[in-house]
Scaffold this motif. Structure first.
Motif, short mmCIF file in Angstrom:
data_model
loop_
_atom_site.label_atom_id
_atom_site.label_comp_id
_atom_site.label_asym_id
_atom_site.label_seq_id
_atom_site.Cartn_x
_atom_site.Cartn_y
_atom_site.Cartn_z
N THR A 72 0.92 -1.36 -0.27
CA THR A 72 0.15 0.01 0.02
C THR A 72 0.73 1.46 0.32
OG1 THR A 72 -1.51 -1.27 0.97
CG2 THR A 72 -1.37 1.22 1.27
N SER A 122 1.20 2.41 -3.00
CA SER A 122 0.44 3.49 -4.13
C SER A 122 0.35 4.58 -2.88
CB SER A 122 -1.22 2.77 -4.22
OG SER A 122 -0.83 1.32 -4.76
N THR A 165 -4.99 11.31 2.16
CA THR A 165 -5.78 10.48 1.20
C THR A 165 -7.14 11.01 1.11
OG1 THR A 165 -4.92 8.54 3.01
CG2 THR A 165 -7.46 8.27 1.69
N SER A 186 -7.66 -0.54 0.17
CA SER A 186 -8.13 -0.81 -0.72
C SER A 186 -7.97 0.05 -2.01
CB SER A 186 -8.91 -1.99 -0.19
OG SER A 186 -9.36 -2.57 -1.87
N ILE A 187 -9.18 0.86 -1.72
CA ILE A 187 -9.85 2.00 -2.56
C ILE A 187 -8.42 3.05 -3.20
CG2 ILE A 187 -11.46 4.45 -3.24
CD1 ILE A 187 -12.95 2.44 -0.83
N ASN A 225 -5.37 2.21 -3.04
CA ASN A 225 -4.69 1.06 -3.99
C ASN A 225 -4.95 1.26 -5.11
OD1 ASN A 225 -2.26 0.14 -2.44
ND2 ASN A 225 -3.31 -0.73 -1.78
N TYR A 226 -6.67 0.70 -5.27
CA TYR A 226 -7.58 1.07 -6.58
C TYR A 226 -7.33 2.13 -7.51
CZ TYR A 226 -10.67 -0.09 -9.94
OH TYR A 226 -12.22 0.48 -11.22
N HIS A 285 -0.29 -2.21 -7.68
CA HIS A 285 -1.51 -1.40 -7.09
C HIS A 285 -2.55 -2.71 -7.17
CE1 HIS A 285 0.04 2.47 -7.05
NE2 HIS A 285 0.12 2.07 -8.85
N LEU A 286 -2.97 -3.72 -8.27
CA LEU A 286 -4.06 -4.62 -7.73
C LEU A 286 -3.58 -5.16 -7.22
CD1 LEU A 286 -6.53 -4.69 -9.48
CD2 LEU A 286 -5.14 -5.83 -11.30
N SER A 333 -4.41 -3.40 -3.57
CA SER A 333 -5.86 -3.50 -3.81
C SER A 333 -6.87 -4.80 -3.53
CB SER A 333 -6.39 -2.46 -4.53
OG SER A 333 -7.63 -2.69 -4.78
N CYS A 391 -5.55 -6.07 0.26
CA CYS A 391 -6.66 -5.27 1.33
C CYS A 391 -8.14 -5.22 1.45
CB CYS A 391 -5.98 -3.51 1.17
SG CYS A 391 -4.58 -2.85 1.56
N PHE A 392 -8.40 -5.92 0.23
CA PHE A 392 -10.12 -6.20 0.37
C PHE A 392 -10.42 -7.45 0.73
CE2 PHE A 392 -14.16 -6.88 -1.72
CZ PHE A 392 -15.15 -6.19 -0.60
#
Length: 431
Positions: free
Chosen positions: A57, A60, A74, A362-363, A365-366, A382-383, A386, A389-390
């Motif tokens: 993370t 990102s 953020t 997660s968001i 990173n997305y 990044h993917l 994300s 994290c999710f």
């Protein structure tokens, strides 16, 4: 959003210190015992799991910080991708509420260690809730008195806690050289199942979330192009190693039964076998200094977050008002944190904090994945970050639902409340 820029540049060392200070605050003192109760001998692995997600993370955050080097961190990243709509507003409100949860977590740890210190004097036992509530009020007063004083307290506290924690690790490993049999608790047969190891890592993820504070300093960082990644990875990498070593020493120092009995103040208890009552006292005082500095900084940061969100018209303009020269959100944050810490137990608070930040990360990173071309970054990192994290977010909810149903319900309710509140606000007061 208003920018708060200064002419003074900060060095790479300063930026790394901000990240380390944000992470090594109250989190490790609050959740270490909880991690051991979930992961047993595999606690260092649990910290490693959480650390890997934090490092991914951080990639990102580093790329987004270089692209958008403005104060706001953020909040700014989410606005750049999603504008000022209901989703963006809901997630930014969740960030503010997650700070409130962290404040409750830190004050919970302060209360537990404070009660232990008082008990050493032979004084009649004092209700932990008195410590938990009063320390937030004291921090609120200091924030109103002098922001500069908050920074000075944080700078001194970072040095003290790092010196003592590194000494704690050194003494612990010396103890292993004298009593190597103590390492037996760390053997794989004492590890919990992989799902509990992962869950343990996710419950304690709140101990890592502070690295995102670096984003607020990038605007003033010397040679941003060269130093941004170094700041994030230097801070997170150092703390991952520090936490794993602390976990090794703690698990090796005490039987699991003693750790369970001292869950709220386990780090101090772990110093007792080698250093006796003096070690217990030193670590207890260190915990009080660390959690107090974390509470101070979090009151300041969360007050600024809700002010910035209100400026962007995602919270009522009431939050733009000032009381005694500071945003009124400082008072609201303190009141909500005091309410939370007195209503829920440590595990529920920690779960709520981890759930909130895992979803937010997660968001973020997305967002990095969606903007990888502009960021000139590797989209697969990044993917993967994300998704991890999710998945960690889902794993934590599923695992904790059987053991800590109230904490899970509270966590999900907070998310729904933040988005619903934003939807209602946008309907009543359209921009």
């Amino acid at each position: 959003m208003k920018k708060h820029r200064t002419d003074k540049k900060i060095s790479l060392k300063d930026a790394i210190s901000i990240g380390i200070g944000g992470m090594v605050g109250g989190g490790i003192f609050a959740v270490l015992g909880l991690a051991v109760s979930l992961a047993k001998g595999g606690t260092p692995i649990a910290f490693l799991f959480a650390g890997i997600i934090a490092l991914l993370t951080a990639y990102s955050y580093a790329k987004l910080s270089k692209k958008y080097p403005e104060n706001g961190g953020t909040v700014r990243f989410i606005h750049q991708q999603y504008g000022n709509g209901i989703f963006a507003g809901g997630i930014n409100n969740l960030l503010w509420v997650s700070y409130i949860v962290m404040l409750a977590l830190y004050s919970s740890a302060f209360g537990s260690y404070g009660a232990q210190l008082i008990s050493l004097t032979g004084t009649k036992e004092i209700d932990v809730r008195i410590f938990q509530s009063s320390i937030i009020l004291i921090a609120l007063f200091i924030n109103y008195l002098s922001v500069k004083l908050v920074g000075e307290i944080e700078s001194i506290a970072v040095v003290i806690k790092l010196i003592i924690l590194i000494a704690f690790i050194g003494v612990g490993f010396y103890g292993f050289s004298v009593h190597p049999e103590n390492l037996g608790q760390l053997s794989p047969e004492n590890w919990e199942s992989p799902i509990l190891l992962l869950s343990g890592g996710m419950v304690i993820f709140v101990a890592y979330e502070g690295f995102e504070l670096i984003a607020n300093s990038i605007a003033d960082l010397e040679d941003k192009e060269k130093n941004t990644e170094k700041a994030y990875f230097g801070a997170v990498g150092f703390v991952v190693i520090l936490y794993i070593l602390i976990a090794i020493v703690t698990v090796g120092a005490l039987p699991f039964e003693q750790i369970a009995n001292a869950e709220d103040y386990v780090l101090a208890k772990a110093a007792e076998p080698t250093l006796g009552q003096i070690g217990f006292t030193i670590i207890t005082i260190t915990a009080l200094i660390s959690t107090f500095s974390a509470i101070n900084a979090t009151v300041l940061g969360s007050g600024r977050v809700n002010y910035d969100i209100a400026v962007d018209k995602e919270l009522p303009q009431f939050f733009c008002r000032q009381f005694w020269g500071k945003p009124v959100g400082l008072i609201i944050t303190a009141i909500l944190s005091i309410t939370l810490v007195n209503l829920f137990n440590l595990q529920s608070i920690s779960t709520a904090g981890s759930v909130g930040f895992l979803l937010i990360f997660s968001i973020v990173n997305y967002i990095g994945f969606k903007q990888h071309k502009e960021l000139e970054s590797k989209k697969w990192i990044h993917l993967m970050a994300s998704l991890l994290c999710f998945l960690a977010f889902l794993t934590l909810i599923i695992q904790q639902f059987s053991q800590n149903r109230i904490g899970v319900i509270a966590s999900l309710s907070i998310i729904v409340f933040c988005i619903s509140l934003e939807w209602i606000y946008k309907k009543i007061i359209p921009n």
